[in-house]
Design an enzyme around this catalytic site. Structure first.
Site, PDB file in Angstrom:
ATOM      1  N   LYS A 162      28.104   7.670  -9.803  1.00 16.97           N
ATOM      2  CA  LYS A 162      26.691   7.581  -9.443  1.00 16.97           C
ATOM      3  C   LYS A 162      26.157   8.997  -9.231  1.00 16.97           C
ATOM      4  CE  LYS A 162      23.634   5.198  -6.128  1.00 16.97           C
ATOM      5  NZ  LYS A 162      23.568   4.325  -4.927  1.00 16.97           N
ATOM      6  N   SER A 202      20.429   0.240  -5.338  1.00 16.05           N
ATOM      7  CA  SER A 202      20.154   1.426  -6.104  1.00 16.05           C
ATOM      8  C   SER A 202      21.231   1.832  -7.104  1.00 16.05           C
ATOM      9  CB  SER A 202      19.926   2.593  -5.151  1.00 16.05           C
ATOM     10  OG  SER A 202      21.136   2.941  -4.485  1.00 16.05           O
ATOM     11  N   SER A 258      23.064  -1.385  -1.667  1.00  7.86           N
ATOM     12  CA  SER A 258      22.968  -0.739  -2.982  1.00  7.86           C
ATOM     13  C   SER A 258      24.219  -0.819  -3.842  1.00  7.86           C
ATOM     14  CB  SER A 258      22.594   0.737  -2.812  1.00  7.86           C
ATOM     15  OG  SER A 258      21.217   0.863  -2.559  1.00  7.86           O
TER      16      SER A 258
END
Lengths: 495, 95
Positions: free
Chosen positions: A78, A158, A182
């Protein structure tokens, strides 16, 4: 032979160990899949050369018999984790050209374990969002589509790039971060597994900060066993993070059994929301039945402050964010916008206006407001007290149960653009995940079925502090009983 | 609680955010809705409850007072938008 990209992470590891294929072949297969899937916009930065170099190093280590536990495994990171020398953007214009001179604690551990990083994955800007639509680099498109439809869906957020890349078989696994859901909500939307460990298990050193009392890293992968293996490599004490726990890391990958006989599974009545879809309710009940069949005892529990968790979160998280994001001022790193003949203060204001997107500005404003003189007690202090009550609810519940079973998200994936105009509707995505975040508890989403449109639905298991093993075992039991084998039908690329 | 545009401008100054007029109006509307939504917390009884800032209680530990790194000037400046003489450069603040 099954395509290399279809294998589970654990199966890749076994294949590499037996010499069925080389790390270079494995990584190259994933790089080809990534190249063919650019329509998903899952990656912000691809690092094929670094991935192949790591693969060659893994092949050499395998040949010497000195391979680490993740040698040659293609992972996506990420783009919130600092990676030395590789652009780290947090999906924000303000960090669009930021090249960290250091490596995050978690990615350093994964590298030391031999993993091959194939690139940096898209996310909501500064991890603020539940649909991956707030990214300055454009939204991620889910590899899933509703039956009989070509309409693009969100992958959740997210960690939307992480979820899409794992579901589309572009990576074996990915790192995510979870502040209010997330990891778990995008995992549920894309039919994969994701675990947020106990707060403090994984080092926050080198993770771009959003809300420091909540932020926690965790793995996302296609099976529970894959998550156990990744988490084992990611977790551990780091003196550079003052909230990092000084606890030994259990050998989760060895200890994982899926045996939940005699465990008491709590089903919280407050999570049965008004207007919850019948499919989701039925799946939740099926999950409880699977666990009962596996030898667990199902108990009814109460978490009285469930409905206050989201408002609490949307005071505390923006407050911490407004403080954390004060560092982006155009002085030491990141974007600088200098108005002609402007002062230093003008530079700050112009830089931040140009660098931050709408959702980030909204949260900075909200956070600054609740922390400002005259409102601090009414909002921030009040929310910290309600947080104490939410934690107490869980402590009380864990007096009568060992683990808690809930849905992961209130709906399946929704249409791209479907909720962007209504912040509160978007925030409601996290209604089931936020309470465990506020209490710092380990929690995992595991795919459990498909809705009538053919879209994945997930169940969440929440455990006591440090009981990741209990969470993983219950998730494994659900995985086994659900027999979830659905994968998105490939519509992207030239095929 | 309704937030007016003047309050939004004041908060924006505190947050060092330059906002356009359309943004001010939109944020006033959104902030009002969000603050109305969190009003529910006002009804929760919290008398005698200690506020929580850390979820997992952890004792603070002393560390040895030793230099563990240094000589990182170049790395620190590598991402600087402007630099001069080995320092971060900013617009003049004192006339």
């Amino acid at each position: 032979m099954t395509a290399l990209t279809e294998l589970s992470l654990c199966a890749m590891r076994e294949g590499l160990g037996r010499g069925d294929f080389s790390a270079r072949e494995l990584v190259a297969a994933h790089l080809a899949a990534i190249e063919a899937a650019r329509e998903l916009n899952a990656f912000i930065t691809e690092t094929p050369d670094l991935a192949l170099a790591a693969a060659d190093a893994a092949d050499a280590a395998l040949a010497r018999g000195e391979a680490g536990p993740l040698a040659g495994i293609p992972l996506g990171i990420k783009d919130l984790f600092c990676t030395e020398g590789v652009r780290t953007t947090a999906a924000s214009r303000i960090l669009a050209d930021f090249r960290p001179p250091y490596e995050s604690g978690v990615t350093a551990r994964l590298k030391a374990a031999g993993a091959a990083f194939v690139g940096k994955l898209n996310l909501d800007e500064f991890a603020m969002g539940s649909s991956n639509e707030t990214s300055a680099f454009g939204p991620v498109v889910s590899p899933w589509r509703a039956r009989g439809s070509n309409a693009p869906l969100v992958p959740g957020g997210s960690s939307g790039g992480s979820a899409a890349a794992v579901a589309a078989r572009l990576v074996a696994g990915a790192t995510g971060t979870d502040t209010g859901g997330s990891i778990r909500q995008p995992a549920a939307f894309t039919g994969i597994c994701g675990i947020k460990p106990t707060y403090g298990r994984c080092s926050r050193y080198g993770i771009v900060a959003f809300a420091s009392s909540l932020d926690q890293a965790g793995p996302m992968a296609r099976t529970v066993a894959d998550c156990a293996l990744l988490l084992e490599a990611m977790a551990g004490h780091d003196p550079r993070d003052a909230t990092s726990l000084e606890e030994p890391v259990p050998a989760w990958s060895q200890l994982l059994s899926g045996d939940i006989r005699g465990r008491r599974i709590g089903v919280p009545r407050e999570y049965r929301l008004e207007g919850m879809s019948a499919d989701l309710d039925a799946l939740w009940q099926a999950g409880a039945a699977w666990l009962r069949d596996a030898g667990a005892e199902i108990v009814d529990i109460s978490l009285p402050h469930t409905m206050e968790a989201l408002p609490t979160y949307y005071i505390l998280a923006p407050a911490e964010a407004s403080s954390n994001l004060a560092r982006y001022d155009g002085v030491r790193f990141g974007l600088r916008v200098m108005p002609e003949c402007g002062s230093l203060a003008d530079m700050y204001c112009a830089t931040r206006a140009a660098g931050f997107g709408a959702e980030v500005k909204r949260r900075i404003m909200l956070g600054t407001y609740v922390l400002s003189a005259g409102y601090y007690d009414a909002y921030y202090l009040k929310a910290q007290k309600v947080r104490a009550l939410i934690m107490r609810d869980f402590e009380t519940a864990f007096g009568t149960c060992d683990l808690i079973l809930t849905p992961s998200a209130p709906t399946a994936a929704f249409a791209l653009g479907g909720k962007v105009s209504d912040p509160i509707a978007m925030y409601l995505n996290d209604v089931f995940t936020v309470p465990a975040s506020l209490a710092g508890l380990p929690a995992m989403s595991v795919p459990a079925g498909l809705d009538p449109q053919g879209l994945p639905l997930g169940l969440q298991v929440i455990g006591r502090p440090l009981d990741e093993l209990g969470v993983l075992d219950a998730a494994r039991a659900i995985e086994r009983a659900a027999g979830f084998a659905a994968a998105p039908a490939r519509w992207w690329g030239a095929a | 609680m309704a937030v007016d545009e003047e309050t939004i401008r004041r908060i924006a100054r505190l947050a060092r955010l330059e906002l356009g007029e359309a943004e001010v109006a939109r944020l006033a509307d959104e902030a009002s809705k969000i603050l109305e939504w969190v009003e529910v917390l006002g009804r929760v009884e919290t008398a005698g409850i200690e506020p929580v800032s850390a979820v997992i209680p952890k004792p603070h530990r002393w560390r040895a007072d030793e230099v563990t790194d240094g000589g990182l000037g170049e790395a620190l400046l590598a991402n600087a938008p402007a630099r001069a003489h080995g320092f971060f450069a900013v617009p003049k603040v004192i006339e």
